[in-house]
Design a protein around this motif. Sequence first.
Motif, PDB file in Angstrom:
ATOM      1  N   LYS A   1       0.873  -1.003  -0.121  1.00  0.00           N
ATOM      2  CA  LYS A   1       0.416   0.185   0.039  1.00  0.00           C
ATOM      3  C   LYS A   1       0.955   0.918  -0.499  1.00  0.00           C
ATOM      4  O   LYS A   1       0.224   2.490  -0.467  1.00  0.00           O
ATOM      5  N   ASN A   2       2.156   0.647   0.258  1.00  0.00           N
ATOM      6  CA  ASN A   2       3.216   1.977   0.074  1.00  0.00           C
ATOM      7  C   ASN A   2       2.736   3.357   1.001  1.00  0.00           C
ATOM      8  O   ASN A   2       2.801   4.527   0.100  1.00  0.00           O
ATOM      9  N   ILE A   3       2.665   2.940   2.315  1.00  0.00           N
ATOM     10  CA  ILE A   3       2.270   3.959   3.346  1.00  0.00           C
ATOM     11  C   ILE A   3       3.368   4.047   3.930  1.00  0.00           C
ATOM     12  O   ILE A   3       3.338   5.010   5.060  1.00  0.00           O
ATOM     13  N   MET A   4       4.453   3.070   4.518  1.00  0.00           N
ATOM     14  CA  MET A   4       5.805   2.908   5.021  1.00  0.00           C
ATOM     15  C   MET A   4       6.403   4.088   4.962  1.00  0.00           C
ATOM     16  O   MET A   4       7.398   4.303   3.205  1.00  0.00           O
ATOM     17  N   ASN A   5       7.191   5.683   4.971  1.00  0.00           N
ATOM     18  CA  ASN A   5       6.910   7.143   4.585  1.00  0.00           C
ATOM     19  C   ASN A   5       7.739   6.698   3.167  1.00  0.00           C
ATOM     20  O   ASN A   5       8.478   6.647   2.426  1.00  0.00           O
ATOM     21  N   PRO A   6       6.504   6.981   2.839  1.00  0.00           N
ATOM     22  CA  PRO A   6       6.503   7.072   1.345  1.00  0.00           C
ATOM     23  C   PRO A   6       7.309   8.694   0.470  1.00  0.00           C
ATOM     24  O   PRO A   6       7.441   9.532   1.226  1.00  0.00           O
ATOM     25  N   SER A   7       7.682   8.051  -0.565  1.00  0.00           N
ATOM     26  CA  SER A   7       8.135   9.260  -1.585  1.00  0.00           C
ATOM     27  C   SER A   7       9.130   9.648  -0.871  1.00  0.00           C
ATOM     28  O   SER A   7       9.712  10.482  -0.906  1.00  0.00           O
ATOM     29  N   LYS A   8      10.451   8.000   0.126  1.00  0.00           N
ATOM     30  CA  LYS A   8      11.672   8.356   0.537  1.00  0.00           C
ATOM     31  C   LYS A   8      12.334   7.997  -0.637  1.00  0.00           C
ATOM     32  O   LYS A   8      12.111   6.492  -0.314  1.00  0.00           O
ATOM     33  N   ILE A   9      13.429   7.446  -0.828  1.00  0.00           N
ATOM     34  CA  ILE A   9      14.729   7.499  -1.305  1.00  0.00           C
ATOM     35  C   ILE A   9      14.551   6.853  -3.286  1.00  0.00           C
ATOM     36  O   ILE A   9      15.575   6.927  -3.338  1.00  0.00           O
ATOM     37  N   TRP A  10      13.055   6.512  -3.220  1.00  0.00           N
ATOM     38  CA  TRP A  10      12.592   7.363  -4.767  1.00  0.00           C
ATOM     39  C   TRP A  10      11.311   7.726  -4.305  1.00  0.00           C
ATOM     40  O   TRP A  10      10.619   7.751  -3.738  1.00  0.00           O
ATOM     41  N   ASP A  11      10.781   8.601  -5.846  1.00  0.00           N
ATOM     42  CA  ASP A  11       9.724   9.106  -5.938  1.00  0.00           C
ATOM     43  C   ASP A  11       8.581   8.300  -6.178  1.00  0.00           C
ATOM     44  O   ASP A  11       8.984   6.955  -6.718  1.00  0.00           O
ATOM     45  N   THR A  12       7.926   8.444  -5.519  1.00  0.00           N
ATOM     46  CA  THR A  12       6.137   7.635  -5.450  1.00  0.00           C
ATOM     47  C   THR A  12       6.411   7.087  -6.301  1.00  0.00           C
ATOM     48  O   THR A  12       5.855   6.147  -7.082  1.00  0.00           O
ATOM     49  N   GLY A  13       6.068   8.023  -7.672  1.00  0.00           N
ATOM     50  CA  GLY A  13       5.633   8.262  -9.271  1.00  0.00           C
ATOM     51  C   GLY A  13       6.635   6.943  -9.966  1.00  0.00           C
ATOM     52  O   GLY A  13       6.021   7.031 -10.917  1.00  0.00           O
ATOM     53  N   MET A  14       7.599   6.802  -9.527  1.00  0.00           N
ATOM     54  CA  MET A  14       8.566   5.908 -10.439  1.00  0.00           C
ATOM     55  C   MET A  14       8.314   4.074  -9.564  1.00  0.00           C
ATOM     56  O   MET A  14       8.744   3.229 -10.404  1.00  0.00           O
ATOM     57  N   ILE A  15       7.431   4.476  -8.776  1.00  0.00           N
ATOM     58  CA  ILE A  15       6.622   2.384  -8.312  1.00  0.00           C
ATOM     59  C   ILE A  15       5.528   2.751  -9.043  1.00  0.00           C
ATOM     60  O   ILE A  15       4.955   1.651  -8.600  1.00  0.00           O
ATOM     61  N   GLY A  16       4.883   3.878  -9.661  1.00  0.00           N
ATOM     62  CA  GLY A  16       3.595   3.394 -10.164  1.00  0.00           C
ATOM     63  C   GLY A  16       2.582   3.253  -8.950  1.00  0.00           C
ATOM     64  O   GLY A  16       1.426   3.041  -9.147  1.00  0.00           O
ATOM     65  N   THR A  17       2.567   4.498  -7.668  1.00  0.00           N
ATOM     66  CA  THR A  17       1.382   4.370  -7.211  1.00  0.00           C
ATOM     67  C   THR A  17       1.071   5.840  -6.493  1.00  0.00           C
ATOM     68  O   THR A  17       1.993   6.637  -7.122  1.00  0.00           O
TER      69      THR A  17
END
Length: 473
Positions: A457-473
Motif C-alpha cells: 500500500k506504500n504507506i511506510m514513509n512514502p516518496s523517500k529514497i525514490w519518488d513514489t511515482g517511480m513505482i507507479g503508486t
Amino acid sequence: MIQESTQTAQPKRTSQQAIELLKQRFGNQLSTNMTVREQHGHTMTWLPNQPPDAVLTVKNKQEVSEAVKICHEHDMPVIAFGIGSSLEGHLNAPHGGLCIDMHQMDEILQVNNEDLTVTVQPGVTREQLNHYLRDTGLFFPIDPGANASIGGMVATRASGTNAVRYGTMKDVVLSLEVVMADGEIIRTGTRAKKSAAGYDLTRLFIGSEGTLGIVTEITLKLFGIPETTGSGICHFPSIEDACGAVMTTIQMCLPIARIELLDALQIKACNQYANLELQETPTLFVEFHGTENGVNEQAELFADIIEEFGGTDFHWDTNEAERKRLWTARHNAYHAACALKPNARALSTDACVPISRLAECVSATAKDIADAGMIGPIVGHVGDGNFHVLLLVDNDNPKEVQTAEEIIGRLAERAIAMDGTCTGEHGIGQGKQKYMPKEHGNALAVMQAIKSALDPKNIMNPSKIWDTGMIGT
C-alpha cells in the motif's frame, strides 16, 4: 526552487477517519496542533517543511503496532520520528499522514556483559547509552556527531568519527524487532554473532529509512573501553597532503580509531566559535585506542607518516579534559560553520569515495566551491573516504540557491564517477533521489520490488529514497 528540483509534487493522502480512530485509541498522545506537526516535519534539513496530519507519541511496541494497523486499514502514510537530526528530508510528510514519535521509547532493556551486547528501544540516544554503560567497562562506538537516537541511526545506516576502526551501524547491529506495514511484529535475528540461516533481514532494514517498517527494538554489539586513549592534531600545507597522509595511514594498517579532516575554512570557523587558536590550514584530528604501549607506538608511527606529507606541529595527549576539548570542537563544526554567515541557511551534504580517490575528490570539490564564490567548509571522516560539505546560502537569493544545488549535484556525480556513493552517511530521503538510478542502475528495480512486496500500500514513509511515482503508486 529547491522544492521543484528535489521532490516531485504528489497528491496529498489524508484519512480523517483514521485520525478519529487514533484519537479514540490514544487520546492526548495524539496531536494535530500545527506547531507540533511542523516540528516533526522540518528539522535540520534545508528542504521545505511538509508536516504530517497528526503526531502520535508512543510508549511501547504494542502502541506502534496498533497505530500502524489503523493506518494500514485506511491507506494513511506513516513516518517514524526519533530525535529529528536527519539532513535529507527523511521526516517530511509529502502526502500527509501520521508521524509516530518514538522518543519516549527510551529504555535500555538488557545488557549482556559477557557477550558484549545490549538491547535497547529505538528512542535511546547514543549519549544516553554510553552514560548508562560507563561503569560496565563497555561502550557503544558509533558516533555520528549529533546525539541521534539508536532507531534513527539504524534507519539511516549511520556511522561517524569512529567508523574507521569500529565500522558503521550495519557492523554493530545483531538483530531488530520491526513493526511491518500491516502492523505485524517480526524479529530479524538473535544475539549470536553470526548466522547462516536464511536471508539477512537485519541488514535489509538497516538504512531503509523507515520505508519498510518501524524498528521498535535493537540488539547491538558493544566494545571494551580501551585502556588508554590518545588524541592528537596536526596541520598540513594542502588538502592533498592531508589526504595523502590518511591514505598511507590506512594502507599501513595502523589501527587508528578516528582520523578527521577539517579544511582551513572549517578551522577558522572553529577558532571563532570555540575561542581556539589553531593554525588555519588543512588539519587532521586523530585518536588512538589500546594499551599504553600500543597507543604510544601508534602515535610514533603516525608521526613518521605525516612527516612525509609535510605534516607539522603534531602533538597528542592522553589527558581526558584535553581530548574532550578537542572533540567537542570537532562535533561543533556544524554550528561553527553556520556562524560564518549567520543569516544563511546551511545546506549540508556528503559523499564517500574509495580512499585512493579521496584527495582528488576533496580537492576538486574545494575548487568547485571556491570557483563558484560560495562559502562551504569541508570536514570528513576521511579514514573511510567520507567527507561533508556545508554550503551557506542566502535562501532569498535565487542565483545563490541554484549555484549551491549545482555544486551539490556535481559532488554527487563526481563521487559516483569515482566508484563511490552520493551519500556515505546522510542517506537519500528526498534530497538525493535523483542520483539513485545512476548509482544503482538495474539494482534500483530490485529495491523497488522489495518495497512493493513488504509495503504494497506504500504507506511506510512514502516518496523517500525514490519518488513514489517511480513505482507507479
